[in-house]
Design an enzyme around this catalytic site. Structure first.
Site, PDB file in Angstrom:
ATOM      1  N   CYS A  63       0.825  -1.206   0.000  1.00  0.00           N
ATOM      2  CA  CYS A  63       0.000   0.000   0.000  1.00  0.00           C
ATOM      3  C   CYS A  63       0.863   1.261   0.000  1.00  0.00           C
ATOM      4  O   CYS A  63       2.095   1.194   0.060  1.00  0.00           O
ATOM      5  CB  CYS A  63      -0.891   0.005   1.238  1.00  0.00           C
ATOM      6  N   ALA A  66       3.312   1.646   2.821  1.00  0.00           N
ATOM      7  CA  ALA A  66       4.517   0.839   2.598  1.00  0.00           C
ATOM      8  C   ALA A  66       5.468   1.563   1.652  1.00  0.00           C
ATOM      9  O   ALA A  66       6.687   1.518   1.818  1.00  0.00           O
ATOM     10  CB  ALA A  66       4.150  -0.528   2.035  1.00  0.00           C
ATOM     11  N   ARG A  97      13.179  -4.163   6.117  1.00  0.00           N
ATOM     12  CA  ARG A  97      13.651  -3.951   4.746  1.00  0.00           C
ATOM     13  C   ARG A  97      15.177  -3.861   4.635  1.00  0.00           C
ATOM     14  O   ARG A  97      15.712  -3.657   3.562  1.00  0.00           O
ATOM     15  CB  ARG A  97      12.986  -2.715   4.129  1.00  0.00           C
ATOM     16  N   HIS A 197       5.132   6.201  -2.924  1.00  0.00           N
ATOM     17  CA  HIS A 197       6.416   6.786  -3.345  1.00  0.00           C
ATOM     18  C   HIS A 197       6.194   8.220  -3.817  1.00  0.00           C
ATOM     19  O   HIS A 197       6.940   9.132  -3.467  1.00  0.00           O
ATOM     20  CB  HIS A 197       7.043   6.006  -4.509  1.00  0.00           C
TER      21      HIS A 197
END
Lengths: 488, 519
Positions: A63, A66, A97, A197
């Protein structure tokens, strides 16, 4: 038994048709647009992309949160990133990550910490803005060396009408202009990580660039060789094994976005002479903005595998003077023996092996060269959250007839793999164990399966070693069932 | 040049090479504008002080490094525990990617789960269409026998009505009218993953016992001699439920495990991926209504479920994850009392073997101080076990434990001479615990993978006995419950003790006088 290109295309098309039969008709029509066998000469891969996932199909996507907290903002090490909302999102994305950084965690660096407002029912009912103000105060008291705070919105924030922008402005003013950045990356926005992003990029534009006094760092002296690494999250140290090469060819890396990055690096980036962009998907937005606003050119590069590294080093060097160009050749020559030795060692073991990839927004194309450097062949690839411009770029990497799957569903991916029977699959943690059960070698291509770095020359050696580890393991000889089952 | 084809080094060693060390130093001094090293050191030391602890404990709004997750994670755990059941989470899709990753990182196994993938338009108009299409797609693609629905916080905030939505989906032909879709509302802003376990399990029981959403008449309870077992949310579920089944088999008791994901998270690698494996069947769920009693192994993981079972007329034995000798005694005596069957000789022998093992090793753990954090029930069980060993539970902390839980732990501590210095911390996080470890140091820490940050900062050796465990493999395959589980717990505590002791006595000519070969 090797197929001709035309046979492979026909087989892939038949396979797609067969897989689509499992869907209700209306859904099959929708999914059909995301699956294809690549036709050489086409400007893209012939699939639709960046479209809502179908409900109930086991999409692999994440999503917007994230994309913003997990990818873009989270790695900026000297800021505190608040997962604003209920406890889960921050918990599941906590340090998973592998964005490596140097610093004293909890003191001047905060990358592997989970700061959350841990919303309770009363926060939903009465709003969380007051709580957020208090949280910012408490962060200042307990973590005095933080260089800024970002507020990463989870789903409820946008739904209950909280005004995190007002809180940010108010607290920033109270704290003498402190960097406090509200990010509207609620998970229901957009169709995947991708919008996260974009939103995160825009937040840097609006809340970092537009609010930073150009004279903030008077001691910063520019040089003609200043570049910024954009879109490398330093997974397993990738940005470092990339930076080392840029420095070796004589460039000065003034910023890393955002792996092992600091807010000062972000603020100084408008002084760069060139932005070098690794992950185009997640950071082309801010690169374009810097080009428009500050006139900084940007160039995409690919540091996976020697073929692409050489090409990229030359491309980057071409933006500078002859000294840098000569340095690039010197560096390429310097690493050549090591690379040749690595290929000599591993290619015989990996030659001709077939690989299927399914990763995020960059690696489904970017890593292909590294596999090919080892004699391996990509027979299928697809993206979780690519846009059409990514599929255009993919055409430069793939062969005629390659199976393409956009936003693949768990069902499709399993069926494709069962039929194609690749020698290796490169995808994520949610897929890893599914395919290993089938007895197929697998490497995680998001986290490097806890290895890495994979970028740069140093990374390529590790990449080669790891692909061999996956494929050559004796376990696969044991994984096809018990010997007494094979009798008859 | 650090890399060499004959000896390829990865991140562990690569970045210690001089080229990279120089790169780090240059980056830091030229571009990071960090605080001065002395200032960093000053603050670092300050965070270890009682003064800092006071500020830290005065926090009212901020949570740092919590030891809890959100409700739907527990709901997905539950759905995994039923035969051929697909977990379906209604709401934003990123959540499901997170639950799947989280479980897969812990179990090193696939975790299947779908989302209704609600986006902005669903935020405005509600997620009915997503439910209608989603159920149809899941049903057609994955061919489950049942779809267990829960919710993300997005769906909860906008107020989607699962009952009505599922009904509508059936009316529209997404799934057959008699297809089982138990559901639970699992708001992430209430409770934690153990709350979600409770809600989801209750949803399954109510579905099957109350007429399957109008498909049949509600079931009439006709008590029989069987008993049910509800394990609660448990990171060691694969080993533990295997052990529980073995115990019941030894008793010769017919027992129904309600929610058993021990097989789906333990499938073989033999060339075939099994999306579904094992789990509690529908027939078992229906039969469970008639059981004379239900053992609820973890009270705080099953509060509403226990209440419902009592209303149905079950005798409900509520435990707090009892482990070790006394804990397992408690479990076995409960089974014995409920079934009228004696505790099997084999288990009595195992008990004696565990006592023997403790007697062999107790001196090493006697008086050692432990900090422990995790889910509420599990901590009560571990606290009792430590006391049984003569160890001292000093800081018992739970992010998702409430005041009722804290009272229980205090009573446990008060009842033992080894618990007199123990303190209990409900609703606290791992940053609070960090202050405790600096200001009131202990010998060992019991926690999950995230405890490694505490181990690094405070130097307290960590024993990984709490979910999630990402950085060690296969712990979940071994039981922590039963006498066999007690053996495992004991061994893990001892291993950490011996490792620490060896590491502390291995400098040649300095500390290696104590580098004994017999311990």
């Amino acid at each position: 038994m090797s197929m001709t290109v035309e046979e492979r295309k026909a087989a892939n098309k038949a396979l797609i048709d067969e897989v689509l039969k499992a869907y209700p008709d209306k859904m099959a029509k929708k999914r059909a647009k995301h699956l294809n066998a690549y036709e050489e000469g086409r400007p893209d891969c012939g699939v639709k992309s960046n479209i809502k996932s179908l409900p109930g199909v086991m999409t692999i996507r994440g999503c917007a949160y994230a994309g913003s907290k997990g990818v873009v903002w989270g790695p900026i090490k000297d800021m505190v990133h608040i997962s604003h909302g209920p406890v889960g999102c921050g918990q599941y994305s906590w340090a998973s990550r592998r964005n490596y950084y140097i610093g004293i965690t909890g003191v001047d660096s905060f990358g592997t910490m989970q700061f959350t407002s841990d919303f309770q029912e009363k926060d939903i009912v009465f709003g969380g803005d007051k709580k957020l103000e208090k949280i910012i105060d408490e962060i200042e008291q307990l973590f005095p060396l933080n260089k800024g705070i970002s507020i990463q919105s989870e789903c409820p924030i946008g739904l209950i009408g909280d005004d995190i922008e007002a809180v940010s402005k108010k607290k920033s003013k109270e704290m003498g202009g402190k960097t406090i950045i509200p990010v509207r990356c609620e998970g229901f926005r957009g169709v995947s990580q991708s919008l996260g992003h974009h939103i995160a990029n825009d937040a840097i534009r609006d809340w970092v660039f537009d609010k930073t006094d150009p004279a903030k760092y008077p001691e910063f002296v520019s040089t003609p060789y200043d570049v910024a690494i954009i879109g490398d999250y330093n997974i397993g140290g990738d940005a470092w094994s990339s930076r080392i090469l840029l420095e070796e060819i004589g460039l000065r890396v003034i910023a890393q976005w955002s792996g092992d990055g600091t807010i000062a690096e972000l603020e100084n980036t408008p002084k760069a002479k060139l932005n070098v962009l690794h992950c185009y998907r997640s950071m082309n937005y801010i690169s374009r903005h810097m080009e428009e606003k500050y006139g900084i050119p940007w160039v995409e590069y690919n540091f996976f595998g020697p073929t692409q590294i050489e090409k990229s080093l030359r491309e980057i060097a071409s933006h500078f003077d002859d000294t840098i160009k000569a340095n690039a050749e010197r560096v390429i020559a310097k690493y050549r023996p090591m690379v040749d030795a690595v290929i000599a060692k591993y290619k015989p073991r990996l030659d001709g092996k077939k690989v299927m990839l399914y990763v995020g927004g960059l690696r489904p194309r970017h890593v292909i060269g590294a596999y090919e450097d080892l004699g391996m062949e990509i027979c299928g690839t697809g993206y979780e959250f690519a846009h059409n411009d990514d599929y255009q770029r993919t055409t430069h990497y793939i062969k005629d007839g390659t199976l393409i799957y956009d936003d693949v569903t768990g069902y499709e991916f399993e069926k494709f793999v069962e039929r194609v029977q690749p020698d290796l699959i490169g995808s994520g943690i949610k897929e890893k164990y599914v395919f290993q059960k089938m007895g197929l070698p697998f490497r995680q291509m998001h986290s490097w399966d806890y290895s890495g770095p994979y970028h740069g020359y140093d990374g390529f050696a590790i990449f080669a070693r790891d692909m061999d580890i996956a494929i050559s393991s004796p376990v696969w000889g044991l994984a096809k069932g018990a010997p007494w089952k094979k009798a008859a | 040049m650090p890399q060499n084809a004959d000896k390829i080094i990865d991140h562990e060693l690569l970045f210690r090479e001089p080229e990279y060390q120089k790169l780090f130093a240059d980056k830091k001094s030229n571009f990071e504008y960090k605080h001065a090293d002395v200032r960093i050191e000053e603050i670092r030391n300050w965070t270890k002080t009682p003064e800092y602890r006071e500020k830290n404990f005065a926090r009212e709004a901020l949570t740092v490094n919590p030891a809890k997750a959100c409700q739907p994670l527990g709901a997905v755990f539950v759905a995994n525990g039923f035969a051929k059941t697909l977990p379906f989470v209604h709401g934003s899709q990123g959540c499901v990617a997170y639950y799947r990753s989280h479980f897969s990182r812990h179990f090193k196994e696939p975790t299947s789960c779908v989302s209704s993938s609600m986006t902005e338009d669903a935020a405005v108009f509600g997620g009915l269409t997503n439910m209608v299409d989603g159920l149809a797609n899941s049903f057609n693609l994955y061919k489950p026998d049942m779809i267990a629905v829960s919710t993300t916080c997005m769906a909860e905030v906008i107020g989607d009505d699962l009952n009505a939505f599922i009904k509508t989906a059936k009316e529209k032909g997404s799934i057959p009218a008699d297809f089982d879709v138990p559901f639970a509302h699992t708001p992430a802003f209430v409770g934690s993953h153990v709350t979600g376990y409770d809600n989801a399990l209750l949803g399954v029981l109510q579905h099957f016992w109350e007429g399957k959403a109008g498909v049949t008449a509600p079931l009439e309870r006709v008590p029989d001699e069987s008993i049910n077992f509800i394990g609660g949310f448990d990171g060691f579920v694969v080993g533990n439920l295997k052990e529980i089944k073995r115990i019941f088999a030894l008793f010769g008791v017919e027992a129904t495990i309600l929610c058993d994901p021990s097989e789906v998270w333990n499938t073989p690698t033999d060339g075939e991926f099994r999306m579904f494996s094992g789990g509690t069947t529908k027939a078992e769920v229906e039969r469970a209504l008639h059981a004379k009693a239900t053992i609820v192994f973890q009270e705080f993981s099953s509060e509403k479920t226990a209440k419902y079972l009592r209303e149905k007329g079950h005798e409900v034995v509520v435990l707090n994850a009892p482990v070790g000798v006394g804990g397992t005694d408690e479990l076995l005596m409960a089974i014995s009392r409920l079934t009228g069957k004696p505790v099997p000789a084999e288990l009595e022998l195992e008990r004696g073997q565990l006592v023997d093992a403790i007697a062999d090793s107790q001196a090493h753990l006697h008086g050692k101080k432990y900090a422990l954090y995790g889910d509420p029930d599990q901590l009560i069980g571990y606290t009792k076990f430590l006391l049984e060993l003569g160890a001292e539970p000093t800081h018992v902390l739970s992010t998702n434990g409430n005041e009722d839980w804290a009272e229980k732990v205090r009573a446990v501590l008060a009842a033992s001479p080894y618990g007199q210095d123990g303190k209990v911390y409900p609703k606290r996080d791992l940053w609070h615990l960090r202050s405790l470890l600096f200001t009131e140091p202990v010998d060992f820490l019991i926690g999950n993978t995230y405890g490694k940050y505490l181990e690094r900062d405070a130097g307290t050796p960590l024993v990984r006995l709490v979910f999630p465990i990402f950085d060690r493999h296969h712990y979940h395959r071994y039981p922590t419950w039963g006498y066999e589980g007690g053996m495992r717990l004991l061994t893990m505590l001892l291993d950490e003790y011996f490792e620490k002791l060896d590491a502390n006595t291995n400098i040649p000519g300095k500390t290696d006088i104590s580098f004994d070969i017999i311990r």
